[in-house]
Design an enzyme around this catalytic site. Structure first.
Site, PDB file in Angstrom:
ATOM      1  N   GLY A 106       0.819  -1.216   0.000  1.00  0.00           N
ATOM      2  CA  GLY A 106       0.000   0.000   0.000  1.00  0.00           C
ATOM      3  C   GLY A 106       0.845   1.255   0.000  1.00  0.00           C
ATOM      4  O   GLY A 106       2.083   1.196   0.130  1.00  0.00           O
ATOM      5  N   ARG A 127      -4.220 -11.134  -2.827  1.00  0.00           N
ATOM      6  CA  ARG A 127      -4.068 -10.454  -4.125  1.00  0.00           C
ATOM      7  C   ARG A 127      -2.621 -10.081  -4.433  1.00  0.00           C
ATOM      8  O   ARG A 127      -2.189 -10.155  -5.567  1.00  0.00           O
ATOM      9  CB  ARG A 127      -4.893  -9.152  -4.033  1.00  0.00           C
ATOM     10  CG  ARG A 127      -5.667  -8.792  -5.194  1.00  0.00           C
ATOM     11  CD  ARG A 127      -6.486  -7.496  -5.026  1.00  0.00           C
ATOM     12  NE  ARG A 127      -6.348  -6.742  -3.800  1.00  0.00           N
ATOM     13  CZ  ARG A 127      -7.289  -6.642  -2.876  1.00  0.00           C
ATOM     14  NH1 ARG A 127      -8.430  -7.264  -3.024  1.00  0.00           N
ATOM     15  NH2 ARG A 127      -7.103  -5.907  -1.800  1.00  0.00           N
ATOM     16  N   SER A 128      -1.904  -9.655  -3.422  1.00  0.00           N
ATOM     17  CA  SER A 128      -0.534  -9.170  -3.638  1.00  0.00           C
ATOM     18  C   SER A 128       0.552 -10.192  -3.299  1.00  0.00           C
ATOM     19  O   SER A 128       1.731  -9.914  -3.515  1.00  0.00           O
ATOM     20  CB  SER A 128      -0.287  -7.927  -2.784  1.00  0.00           C
ATOM     21  OG  SER A 128      -1.025  -6.857  -3.275  1.00  0.00           O
ATOM     22  N   CYS A 170      -3.612  10.984  10.370  1.00  0.00           N
ATOM     23  CA  CYS A 170      -2.638  11.916   9.779  1.00  0.00           C
ATOM     24  C   CYS A 170      -2.932  13.386  10.102  1.00  0.00           C
ATOM     25  O   CYS A 170      -2.021  14.159  10.438  1.00  0.00           O
ATOM     26  CB  CYS A 170      -2.580  11.715   8.266  1.00  0.00           C
ATOM     27  SG  CYS A 170      -4.171  11.320   7.500  1.00  0.00           S
ATOM     28  N   SER A 222      -3.696  10.980  -1.318  1.00  0.00           N
ATOM     29  CA  SER A 222      -2.854   9.831  -0.950  1.00  0.00           C
ATOM     30  C   SER A 222      -3.279   9.216   0.377  1.00  0.00           C
ATOM     31  O   SER A 222      -3.012   8.041   0.618  1.00  0.00           O
ATOM     32  CB  SER A 222      -1.381  10.240  -0.894  1.00  0.00           C
ATOM     33  OG  SER A 222      -1.215  11.359  -0.052  1.00  0.00           O
ATOM     34  N   HIS A 240      -1.062  17.252   3.599  1.00  0.00           N
ATOM     35  CA  HIS A 240      -2.306  17.813   4.141  1.00  0.00           C
ATOM     36  C   HIS A 240      -2.019  19.223   4.664  1.00  0.00           C
ATOM     37  O   HIS A 240      -0.977  19.466   5.292  1.00  0.00           O
ATOM     38  CB  HIS A 240      -2.787  16.990   5.348  1.00  0.00           C
ATOM     39  CG  HIS A 240      -3.370  15.649   5.016  1.00  0.00           C
ATOM     40  ND1 HIS A 240      -3.512  15.152   3.742  1.00  0.00           N
ATOM     41  CD2 HIS A 240      -3.866  14.691   5.848  1.00  0.00           C
ATOM     42  CE1 HIS A 240      -4.071  13.943   3.799  1.00  0.00           C
ATOM     43  NE2 HIS A 240      -4.286  13.643   5.060  1.00  0.00           N
ATOM     44  N   ASN A 299       1.414  13.756   4.664  1.00  0.00           N
ATOM     45  CA  ASN A 299       0.485  12.858   5.344  1.00  0.00           C
ATOM     46  C   ASN A 299       0.930  11.408   5.318  1.00  0.00           C
ATOM     47  O   ASN A 299       0.571  10.619   6.193  1.00  0.00           O
ATOM     48  CB  ASN A 299      -0.911  12.970   4.727  1.00  0.00           C
ATOM     49  CG  ASN A 299      -0.906  12.736   3.225  1.00  0.00           C
ATOM     50  OD1 ASN A 299      -0.235  13.474   2.482  1.00  0.00           O
ATOM     51  ND2 ASN A 299      -1.601  11.734   2.767  1.00  0.00           N
TER      52      ASN A 299
HETATM   53  O1  25A Z   1      -6.740  -0.395   0.841  1.00  0.00           O
HETATM   54  P1  25A Z   1      -6.582  -1.483   1.830  1.00  0.00           P
HETATM   55  O2  25A Z   1      -7.516  -2.621   1.597  1.00  0.00           O
HETATM   56  O3  25A Z   1      -6.670  -1.046   3.241  1.00  0.00           O
HETATM   57  O4  25A Z   1      -5.099  -2.053   1.583  1.00  0.00           O
HETATM   58  C1  25A Z   1      -3.918  -1.410   1.980  1.00  0.00           C
HETATM   59  C2  25A Z   1      -2.793  -2.396   2.156  1.00  0.00           C
HETATM   60  O5  25A Z   1      -3.263  -3.435   3.016  1.00  0.00           O
HETATM   61  C3  25A Z   1      -3.246  -4.661   2.359  1.00  0.00           C
HETATM   62  C4  25A Z   1      -3.226  -4.321   0.915  1.00  0.00           C
HETATM   63  O6  25A Z   1      -2.689  -5.360   0.182  1.00  0.00           O
HETATM   64  C5  25A Z   1      -2.363  -3.122   0.889  1.00  0.00           C
HETATM   65  O7  25A Z   1      -1.009  -3.490   0.969  1.00  0.00           O
HETATM   66  N1  25A Z   1      -4.418  -5.423   2.685  1.00  0.00           N
HETATM   67  C6  25A Z   1      -5.707  -5.124   2.458  1.00  0.00           C
HETATM   68  N2  25A Z   1      -6.506  -6.107   2.892  1.00  0.00           N
HETATM   69  C7  25A Z   1      -5.689  -7.031   3.420  1.00  0.00           C
HETATM   70  C8  25A Z   1      -5.897  -8.292   4.033  1.00  0.00           C
HETATM   71  N3  25A Z   1      -7.097  -8.822   4.198  1.00  0.00           N
HETATM   72  C9  25A Z   1      -4.365  -6.569   3.290  1.00  0.00           C
HETATM   73  N4  25A Z   1      -3.333  -7.263   3.715  1.00  0.00           N
HETATM   74  C10 25A Z   1      -3.601  -8.440   4.278  1.00  0.00           C
HETATM   75  N5  25A Z   1      -4.830  -8.958   4.436  1.00  0.00           N
HETATM   76  P2  25A Z   1      -3.393  -5.673  -1.172  1.00  0.00           P
HETATM   77  O8  25A Z   1      -2.612  -6.720  -1.763  1.00  0.00           O
HETATM   78  O9  25A Z   1      -4.817  -5.941  -0.900  1.00  0.00           O
HETATM   79  O10 25A Z   1      -3.336  -4.337  -1.955  1.00  0.00           O
HETATM   80  C11 25A Z   1      -2.410  -4.108  -2.988  1.00  0.00           C
HETATM   81  C12 25A Z   1      -2.793  -2.791  -3.627  1.00  0.00           C
HETATM   82  O11 25A Z   1      -4.175  -2.786  -3.876  1.00  0.00           O
HETATM   83  C13 25A Z   1      -4.795  -1.716  -3.143  1.00  0.00           C
HETATM   84  N6  25A Z   1      -5.989  -2.261  -2.591  1.00  0.00           N
HETATM   85  C14 25A Z   1      -6.235  -2.643  -1.353  1.00  0.00           C
HETATM   86  N7  25A Z   1      -7.480  -3.086  -1.226  1.00  0.00           N
HETATM   87  C15 25A Z   1      -8.022  -3.003  -2.430  1.00  0.00           C
HETATM   88  C16 25A Z   1      -7.053  -2.492  -3.314  1.00  0.00           C
HETATM   89  N8  25A Z   1      -7.280  -2.294  -4.582  1.00  0.00           N
HETATM   90  C17 25A Z   1      -8.496  -2.634  -5.028  1.00  0.00           C
HETATM   91  N9  25A Z   1      -9.488  -3.129  -4.272  1.00  0.00           N
HETATM   92  C18 25A Z   1      -9.278  -3.326  -2.956  1.00  0.00           C
HETATM   93  N10 25A Z   1     -10.262  -3.828  -2.165  1.00  0.00           N
HETATM   94  C19 25A Z   1      -3.873  -1.244  -2.102  1.00  0.00           C
HETATM   95  O12 25A Z   1      -4.136   0.163  -1.966  1.00  0.00           O
HETATM   96  C20 25A Z   1      -2.518  -1.639  -2.648  1.00  0.00           C
HETATM   97  O13 25A Z   1      -2.037  -0.630  -3.474  1.00  0.00           O
HETATM   98  P3  25A Z   1      -3.394   1.168  -0.937  1.00  0.00           P
HETATM   99  O14 25A Z   1      -2.372   1.928  -1.117  1.00  0.00           O
HETATM  100  O15 25A Z   1      -2.714   1.985  -1.405  1.00  0.00           O
HETATM  101  O16 25A Z   1      -4.147   1.184   0.456  1.00  0.00           O
HETATM  102  C21 25A Z   1      -3.913   2.166   1.396  1.00  0.00           C
HETATM  103  C22 25A Z   1      -4.667   1.888   2.686  1.00  0.00           C
HETATM  104  O17 25A Z   1      -4.004   2.588   3.693  1.00  0.00           O
HETATM  105  C23 25A Z   1      -4.917   3.469   4.335  1.00  0.00           C
HETATM  106  N11 25A Z   1      -4.192   4.680   4.702  1.00  0.00           N
HETATM  107  C24 25A Z   1      -3.547   5.529   3.920  1.00  0.00           C
HETATM  108  N12 25A Z   1      -3.037   6.518   4.619  1.00  0.00           N
HETATM  109  C25 25A Z   1      -3.372   6.287   5.896  1.00  0.00           C
HETATM  110  C26 25A Z   1      -4.110   5.109   5.947  1.00  0.00           C
HETATM  111  N13 25A Z   1      -4.574   4.606   7.062  1.00  0.00           N
HETATM  112  C27 25A Z   1      -4.314   5.285   8.197  1.00  0.00           C
HETATM  113  N14 25A Z   1      -3.580   6.435   8.239  1.00  0.00           N
HETATM  114  C28 25A Z   1      -3.112   6.958   7.103  1.00  0.00           C
HETATM  115  N15 25A Z   1      -2.410   8.101   7.171  1.00  0.00           N
HETATM  116  C29 25A Z   1      -5.967   3.755   3.351  1.00  0.00           C
HETATM  117  O18 25A Z   1      -7.149   4.173   3.940  1.00  0.00           O
HETATM  118  C30 25A Z   1      -6.104   2.405   2.694  1.00  0.00           C
HETATM  119  O19 25A Z   1      -6.910   1.566   3.490  1.00  0.00           O
HETATM  120  O1  L14 Z   2      -6.119   7.192   9.486  1.00  0.00           O
HETATM  121  O2  L14 Z   2      -7.632  10.297   3.707  1.00  0.00           O
HETATM  122  O3  L14 Z   2      -8.175   7.152  10.086  1.00  0.00           O
HETATM  123  O4  L14 Z   2      -9.164   8.876   3.146  1.00  0.00           O
HETATM  124  C1  L14 Z   2      -8.746   7.269   7.170  1.00  0.00           C
HETATM  125  C2  L14 Z   2      -9.154   8.093   5.950  1.00  0.00           C
HETATM  126  C3  L14 Z   2      -6.500   8.282   7.093  1.00  0.00           C
HETATM  127  C4  L14 Z   2      -6.886   9.109   5.904  1.00  0.00           C
HETATM  128  C5  L14 Z   2      -7.305   7.385   9.245  1.00  0.00           C
HETATM  129  C6  L14 Z   2      -8.280   9.279   3.923  1.00  0.00           C
HETATM  130  C7  L14 Z   2      -7.693   8.021   7.937  1.00  0.00           C
HETATM  131  C8  L14 Z   2      -7.946   8.414   5.115  1.00  0.00           C
END
Ligand code: 25A
Ligand code: L14
Length: 340
Positions: free
Chosen positions: A15, A42-43, A133, A163, A246, A319
């Protein structure tokens, strides 16, 4: 830093935040003995880079944490809710970036510049929460003001980058922008409305009180981190078409008299803060300057002329770095240095 080394797992390694967590471990030279990259099925099989080497991404399961000392989670709330207790049961300390555990009274909510002492409570559940964040950058800027002048009330409006929502949202802003300037139809997937050339007064889900979850996180988390339930906080959180960084317009009312000069002096010495405030040369914090670094930038420091003791500020930070990955790795550093 201690001589010890630690086996570390990153859950959500593919992610936007997970990727940056690995970069931060590398950049800050955290004493990693071994690195495990975990994501959804998936990954699994993908590869991530760590210190010039390739690490195979494995599927996150209940058994992923045997023999792991520390796990950094950023895989969304439901993944943390389900898997963090399994990690903790196996003796692995979890630093969780989701909202799942933040308000649990047995889980410390830590910003190292503000309440590093709270880390010691990690023993209660084996979980430490990384704040939202928007909350992190706000408390980094406001804690020094609170300690000196006593904050009564905070009114904050945010301008949040896409992001924060993850990689899919970064692509959505890019694709919509490209399609708009080519007069093509745009696709919407992540957000309910077009984000390109627009602003959405909507981050996370709406609640019964008319606020969004993101707005109420800023209220509750700020009080928990500042360890002061009397502070009034009211927030409006807005998504803007910015990729990284942000921004926040913050109004504070204090108990004691306060001047912009005093605020500049206090923030000039505050950990993690860089004052960028010189209107005569058009210098003020902007997301394009905050992106890619770890400072919380503060500028536009002005007296609120409508009340006796009030100040306005403009606060900007990356962020994904200070708002998520850097803060989590800083917490890991405190654990490594003081507690493990
Ligand atoms: O979006 P997700 O589902 O939360 O997934 C984020 C990461 O967690 C993994 C996922 O692996 C990815 O590495 N993940 C999700 N479900 C999981 C599970 N059950 C899990 N790992 C283990 N078990 P991935 O292989 O699923 O994802 C690879 C890419 O695909 C995007 N993706 C994830 N779920 C998807 C999806 N694409 C399509 N459909 C879906 N259902 C995933 O997106 C990754 O690129 P990502 O970057 O970029 O997800 C970001 C997550 O992080 C949170 N976030 C961002 N900033 C903050 C934050 N949370 C808290 N604080 C922050 N500052 C976002 O809200 C988002 O949830
Ligand atoms: O960390 O920007 O609770 O969509 C969830 C929403 C992080 C940011 C958290 C967004 C947030 C996210």
């Amino acid at each position: 830093m201690t001589e010890k080394t630690f086996s570390v797992a990153v859950a959500g390694a593919t992610g936007a935040v997970g990727d940056q967590m690995i970069r931060c471990l590398e950049e800050r030279q955290f004493p990693v003995k071994s690195l495990k990259a975990l994501a959804s099925k998936r990954s699994a099989g993908k590869r991530v880079r760590y210190k010039g080497e390739t690490v195979l991404v494995e599927e996150l399961t209940e058994d992923s944490f045997k023999g792991i000392d520390l796990a950094l989670f950023s895989a969304g709330g439901s993944t943390s809710t389900r898997f963090a207790p399994h990690a903790a049961k196996d003796g692995c300390i979890v630093i969780d970036n989701s909202s799942a555990w933040r308000m649990d009274p047995e889980v410390p909510l830590v910003v190292p510049e503000v309440n590093p002492h709270a880390v010691s409570d990690y023993t209660r559940k084996g979980i430490i929460a990384n704040p939202n964040c928007s909350t992190i950058q706000m408390v980094v800027a406001l804690n020094p003001i609170h300690r000196r002048f006593g904050i009564k009330r905070i009114v904050v409006s945010t301008y949040q980058a896409v992001s924060g929502t993850g990689k899919k949202a970064i692509h959505e802003l890019f694709d919509q922008t490209r399609d708009m300037i080519n007069f093509l139809d745009i696709k919407k997937d992540v957000y309910p409305h077009r984000i390109a050339f627009n602003c959405l007064p909507h981050i996370d889900a709406f609640l019964k009180n008319g606020y969004t979850k993101e707005e109420m996180k800023m209220v509750h988390e700020t009080r928990k981190i500042l360890e002061d339930t009397d502070i009034g906080v009211t927030a409006t959180t807005i998504r803007v078409p910015v990729f990284f960084g942000h921004s926040e317009s913050i109004n504070v009312e204090t108990d004691k008299p306060i001047t912009p000069e005093e605020v500049k002096a206090v923030l000039g010495k505050a950990p993690g803060v860089k004052v960028v405030d010189d209107p005569s040369t058009n210098r003020y914090p902007m997301p394009i300057d905050a992106a890619g670094q770890d400072w919380t930038l503060v500028g536009r420091i002005r007296k609120d002329e409508s009340i006796p003791n009030g100040i306005n500020l403009w606060v900007v930070a990356d962020n994904i770095r200070k708002g998520a990955a850097t803060n989590a790795v800083q917490i890991a550093e405190i654990l490594a240095e003081k507690y493990l």
